[in-house]
Design an enzyme around this catalytic site. Structure first.
Site: not given
Length: 337
Positions: A112, A115, A117-118, A121-122, A164
């Site tokens: 998401p 949200g 959850l990084g 960064a991902a 992150d």
């Protein structure tokens, strides 16, 4: 076409305080961003994002005469599309020693957006890795993590931490304290995520904590206390056997620290009504602990519960749009077929 993926993350402890040099312990989770890259013959960049948690879009920019991306969408969407990706590709060009390299980029993600959850960064980690590999080169994960941090820090006005991007690049559980980053051992924790469908403004939330910390001594003490409880949590993880299921005692102790951490973050003004509702729904379902994860203001909470009770409770919690169990991602960035 060259594809890399990188995992999202949850914070067990330490968000916001990590910005001020206190430790944080994030864990990578098996929700991934996938970035596919094809080198171009010109200097332009074209980005497609068709499967994110917002309407799909395509943007293209670059060349000698373009000052802004040529796309007719709201400016916030342009910023989301170009900011992190542009900085990531800048880091890839630097690693390749080719400042004028052009790329076609396709982004897919089941993390998401915004949200906690990084997701950014991902995307940055996967984009740098895929762009470098698309030119037949490779990049060490530690260097990749540092370059991804530099990209995020530029976009976030210097307010980013290494947590992150390091977690996404390396996978597993990690410890971050200032520039000191390292993987740590952790058992497979029974993580449950609740998502309210929203997203906080990370820059605004970080700035709000900074203003509060500068104005009130107790706010500075709160940040230090988050650092202290993070060290307690890290010690609990260090004493656990990563090859065995976590004991009920360990989960209870970690959960207590998570509950405390959420209360401190709420005191710093970064929670929200929807996040608090989900946290209390998880606790009333007898989760061992629950807290917001990430910058706050909306987005996700993380809870510990080896049963299905918390996920079911979150599904019926007002304001919760999605609830799911998240496994620890032991592998960080990776090449995909």
């Amino acid at each position: 076409m060259t594809t890399s993926s990188a995992p999202g993350k949850v914070y067990l402890f330490g968000e916001h305080a990590v910005v001020y040099g206190e430790p944080a312990v994030p864990c990578a989770i098996e929700r991934r961003a996938r970035v596919s890259v094809e080198p171009r013959d010109d200097h332009r960049v074209r980005v497609e994002a068709d499967e994110l948690t917002l309407d799909g879009f395509t943007v293209e920019w670059g060349g000698e005469t373009d000052e802004q991306p040529d796309v007719d969408v709201p400016s916030t969407l342009v910023e989301a599309a170009t900011g992190y990706v542009d900085e990531a590709l800048g880091q890839a060009r630097d690693a390749l020693d080719d400042p004028e390299a052009g790329f076609d980029v396709t982004i897919e993600s089941d993390i998401p957006l915004g949200g906690g959850l990084g997701s950014s960064a991902a995307v940055v980690v996967a984009a740098i890795d895929a762009a470098v590999r698309s030119r037949g080169e490779s990049i060490d994960p530690e260097e990749l993590a540092d370059r991804a941090y530099q990209a995020e820090s530029t976009v976030q006005g210097g307010e980013a931490s290494r947590a992150d991007t390091y977690c996404s690049a390396m996978g597993g559980a990690v410890r971050v304290e200032g520039d000191d980053t390292r993987p740590i051992e952790a058992p497979e924790l029974p993580l449950v995520i609740g998502y309210d469908g929203g997203a906080g403004d990370t820059g605004e939330l970080v700035a709000g904590v900074r203003a509060l910390k500068e104005e009130y001594e107790f706010a500075a003490d709160t940040v230090e206390t988050i650092g202290d409880l993070t060290r307690e949590g890290e010690q609990l993880l260090a004493e656990a056997d990563p090859g065995e299921e976590p004991s009920p005692v360990l989960l209870d102790e970690l959960g207590d620290l998570m509950d405390f951490n959420h209360g401190l973050l709420s005191a710093l003004g970064v929670s929200s009504r929807s996040l608090d509702r989900m946290v209390w729904s998880a606790r009333e379902a007898e989760a061992e602990g629950a807290k917001l994860t990430g910058a706050g203001g909306g987005g996700c909470i993380v809870a510990l519960d080896r049963t299905q009770a918390t996920r079911r409770a979150l599904e019926y919690s007002p304001g919760c749009e999605q609830a799911f169990r998240a496994e620890l991602a032991t592998e960080g960035v990776r090449a995909e077929e």
